[in-house]
Design a protein around this motif. Structure first.
Motif, PDB file in Angstrom:
ATOM      1  N   PHE A   1      41.615  44.391  43.213  1.00 60.40           N
ATOM      2  CA  PHE A   1      41.257  45.305  44.301  1.00 60.40           C
ATOM      3  C   PHE A   1      40.041  46.157  43.909  1.00 60.40           C
ATOM      4  CE2 PHE A   1      45.857  45.494  46.155  1.00 60.40           C
ATOM      5  CZ  PHE A   1      45.679  44.230  46.668  1.00 60.40           C
ATOM      6  N   LYS A   2      39.996  46.614  42.679  1.00 61.02           N
ATOM      7  CA  LYS A   2      38.890  47.463  42.242  1.00 61.02           C
ATOM      8  C   LYS A   2      37.570  46.718  42.280  1.00 61.02           C
ATOM      9  CE  LYS A   2      41.863  50.355  39.356  1.00 61.02           C
ATOM     10  NZ  LYS A   2      42.400  50.566  37.989  1.00 61.02           N
ATOM     11  N   LYS A   3      37.606  45.410  42.044  1.00 59.88           N
ATOM     12  CA  LYS A   3      36.375  44.609  42.074  1.00 59.88           C
ATOM     13  C   LYS A   3      35.812  44.479  43.482  1.00 59.88           C
ATOM     14  CE  LYS A   3      37.393  41.807  37.966  1.00 59.88           C
ATOM     15  NZ  LYS A   3      37.706  40.445  37.439  1.00 59.88           N
TER      16      LYS A   3
ATOM     17  N   THR B   1      49.229  45.597  37.895  1.00 61.00           N
ATOM     18  CA  THR B   1      48.032  45.961  37.140  1.00 61.00           C
ATOM     19  C   THR B   1      46.929  44.925  37.351  1.00 61.00           C
ATOM     20  OG1 THR B   1      49.385  47.072  35.462  1.00 61.00           O
ATOM     21  CG2 THR B   1      47.130  46.476  34.848  1.00 61.00           C
TER      22      THR B   1
ATOM     23  N   LYS C   1      49.161  54.243  40.503  1.00 59.35           N
ATOM     24  CA  LYS C   1      48.319  54.386  39.315  1.00 59.35           C
ATOM     25  C   LYS C   1      47.141  53.411  39.323  1.00 59.35           C
ATOM     26  CE  LYS C   1      48.641  53.936  34.256  1.00 59.35           C
ATOM     27  NZ  LYS C   1      49.549  53.599  33.131  1.00 59.35           N
ATOM     28  N   GLU C   2      47.388  52.169  39.756  1.00 56.98           N
ATOM     29  CA  GLU C   2      46.403  51.101  39.567  1.00 56.98           C
ATOM     30  C   GLU C   2      45.557  50.773  40.794  1.00 56.98           C
ATOM     31  OE1 GLU C   2      45.709  49.867  36.727  1.00 56.98           O
ATOM     32  OE2 GLU C   2      47.380  50.644  35.550  1.00 56.98           O
ATOM     33  N   PHE C   3      46.046  51.063  42.005  1.00 55.85           N
ATOM     34  CA  PHE C   3      45.284  50.687  43.200  1.00 55.85           C
ATOM     35  C   PHE C   3      44.163  51.699  43.448  1.00 55.85           C
ATOM     36  CE2 PHE C   3      48.487  47.876  45.745  1.00 55.85           C
ATOM     37  CZ  PHE C   3      48.588  47.042  44.646  1.00 55.85           C
ATOM     38  N   PRO C   4      43.005  51.227  43.860  1.00 52.29           N
ATOM     39  CA  PRO C   4      41.890  52.148  44.093  1.00 52.29           C
ATOM     40  C   PRO C   4      42.037  52.914  45.404  1.00 52.29           C
ATOM     41  CG  PRO C   4      41.256  49.902  44.632  1.00 52.29           C
ATOM     42  CD  PRO C   4      42.634  49.823  44.051  1.00 52.29           C
ATOM     43  N   GLU C   5      41.183  53.904  45.570  1.00 52.28           N
ATOM     44  CA  GLU C   5      41.170  54.694  46.807  1.00 52.28           C
ATOM     45  C   GLU C   5      40.866  53.779  47.995  1.00 52.28           C
ATOM     46  OE1 GLU C   5      38.805  58.599  48.597  1.00 52.28           O
ATOM     47  OE2 GLU C   5      38.660  58.079  46.463  1.00 52.28           O
TER      48      GLU C   5
ATOM     49  N   GLY D   1      45.633  45.376  40.829  1.00 53.31           N
ATOM     50  CA  GLY D   1      44.760  46.546  40.897  1.00 53.31           C
ATOM     51  C   GLY D   1      43.350  46.231  40.428  1.00 53.31           C
ATOM     52  N   LYS D   2      43.230  45.429  39.405  1.00 52.01           N
ATOM     53  CA  LYS D   2      41.911  45.044  38.900  1.00 52.01           C
ATOM     54  C   LYS D   2      41.143  44.226  39.943  1.00 52.01           C
ATOM     55  CE  LYS D   2      43.243  44.982  33.993  1.00 52.01           C
ATOM     56  NZ  LYS D   2      43.470  44.120  32.793  1.00 52.01           N
TER      57      LYS D   2
END
Length: 392
Positions: free
Chosen positions: A389-391, A383, A309-313, A386-387
């Motif tokens: 990683f998204k950055k 969570t 759910k939380e990890f980006p592509e 995930g934030k």
């Protein structure tokens, strides 16, 4: 002050995992870094009874020196339990060690001269790599896929390295990848070991922690020539603090391990050995393991679900069928050690993957442990991660 140290000290580095474990002492840190069992599952009340029983019935012997080979009732218990993984072995061919980590160190001491080759999976267990590095070997890494070490690549490595002293593998829920070696490859591994006369060190701390499916036979199950050295431990299924592990091997090899243990510490803890044996005799160890499995299965499922759910592509991870870890691959060019710095700012920790590769590289990986954190912290920690990683 100018002190001359042994050359091996230039190659011994502090364990990244042990350093990260210091962070777990900070309550605000959500740590997926260590390979720690869940402490709330330790059988504390039962161990109170065990300790009293041991001291009441066998106190003098429990506090005395004992044979290097170990406490015979415990060795008999281990031999009986190993039948569950298809291994028929005599208790006389089992040596009790101070955790399986001591068994790993003894592998280096027994087999390795400077410049010898160790063949291992890529990636491999950091604690084993550090133990072997003390003896100044060369490491040859063999790629894995979803079924474990690739046997065609292993044979190429054996052909190219006639001075290889042993093959090191963790066949069940491998640390750090979580991968399990297939039965076919276990058979082939023994076949290659015999063909090239190179022993196999089968490190098996997680084999009893299977969440689904049938337990696979140990590599040693297929060993008819005495080429497989099995390392086991009670650390992940009972208590790591007792430091009770074992080596199971052919009589000739066990004798060598006994000799180096006599020089290292004479014997393992007499009290701890009797406590481990008494627990098995007084309580149901299999029921205790099943309780651990239920908790760890839920935590694995929750971690994987939250990662999806939380990890980006571009971030992928393994789905282990047991054990303690999942392995994350980040996009090419990402340095997990640098990402960790950002993660720590968010009060979450993991182990960067580069140190699991003895020859370097592959910095875009990390290992996550799901056994130690309660479910709410798993969701919160992943969570936060995930934030981060998204950055990127």
């Amino acid at each position: 002050m100018s002190v001359k140290y042994a050359k091996r000290m230039d190659y011994i580095k502090g364990s990244a995992i042990r350093e990260l474990l210091k962070l777990t002492e900070q309550p605000e840190i959500i740590s997926f870094a260590g390979g720690l069992p869940a402490p709330e599952l330790f059988p504390i009340e039962e161990m109170k009874e065990v300790c009293v029983r041991v001291l009441d019935t066998d106190g003098k012997a429990a506090l005395q020196y004992s044979p290097t080979e170990g406490y015979m009732p415990l060795r008999k218990i281990i031999a009986e339990r190993m039948k569950k993984s298809g291994v028929e072995i005599s208790p006389e061919h089992i040596l009790i060690t101070s955790g399986s980590q001591q068994g790993l160190d003894f592998c280096g001491k027994v087999f390795l001269d400077e410049g010898d080759t160790v063949i291992c999976e890529s990636p491999s267990y950091l604690g084993a790599l550090n133990a072997f590095k003390s003896y100044l070997p060369k490491f040859v890494e063999v790629e894995m896929d979803k079924d474990g070490m690739k046997m065609d690549e292993l044979e190429k490595a054996l052909q190219a390295n006639p001075n290889a002293k042993f093959i090191y593998t963790i066949p069940d829920f491998q640390n750090p990848s979580g991968i399990t070696m297939s039965v076919e490859r276990r058979k082939k591994l023994v076949e290659l070991a015999v063909k090239y006369n190179v022993p196999v060190v089968e490190d098996n701390p997680y084999g009893e922690l299977r969440f689904e499916g049938e337990r696979l036979p140990a590599i040693k199950h297929f060993d008819t020539e005495g080429m497989v050295i099995f390392l086991g431990t009670f650390s992940k299924i009972f208590s790591p603090g007792l430091r009770v592990g074992w080596v199971a091997a052919s009589p000739e090899i066990v004798r060598k391990y006994v000799l180096v243990k006599q020089g290292a510490d004479l014997q393992s803890n007499s009290m701890a050995q009797r406590e481990a044996a008494a627990f098995v005799q007084m309580f149901d160890l299999d029921a205790h393991i099943n309780k651990i499995i239920e908790v760890y299965r839920k935590r694995r499922d929750l971690m994987i679900e939250t990662m999806e759910k939380e990890f980006p592509e571009g971030f992928t991870f393994t789905y282990p069928n047991g054990g303690l870890f999942t392995w994350v691959e980040m996009p090419e060019g990402v340095d997990a050690a640098e990402v960790l710095k950002k993660a720590l700012e968010e009060k979450v920790a993991f182990v960067p993957g580069g140190s699991f590769y003895p020859n370097g590289g592959n910095e875009n990986h990390c290992r996550l442990n799901y056994s130690c954190m309660p479910e709410d912290k798993i969701v919160e920690g992943i969570t936060r991660l995930g934030k981060v990683f998204k950055k990127l």
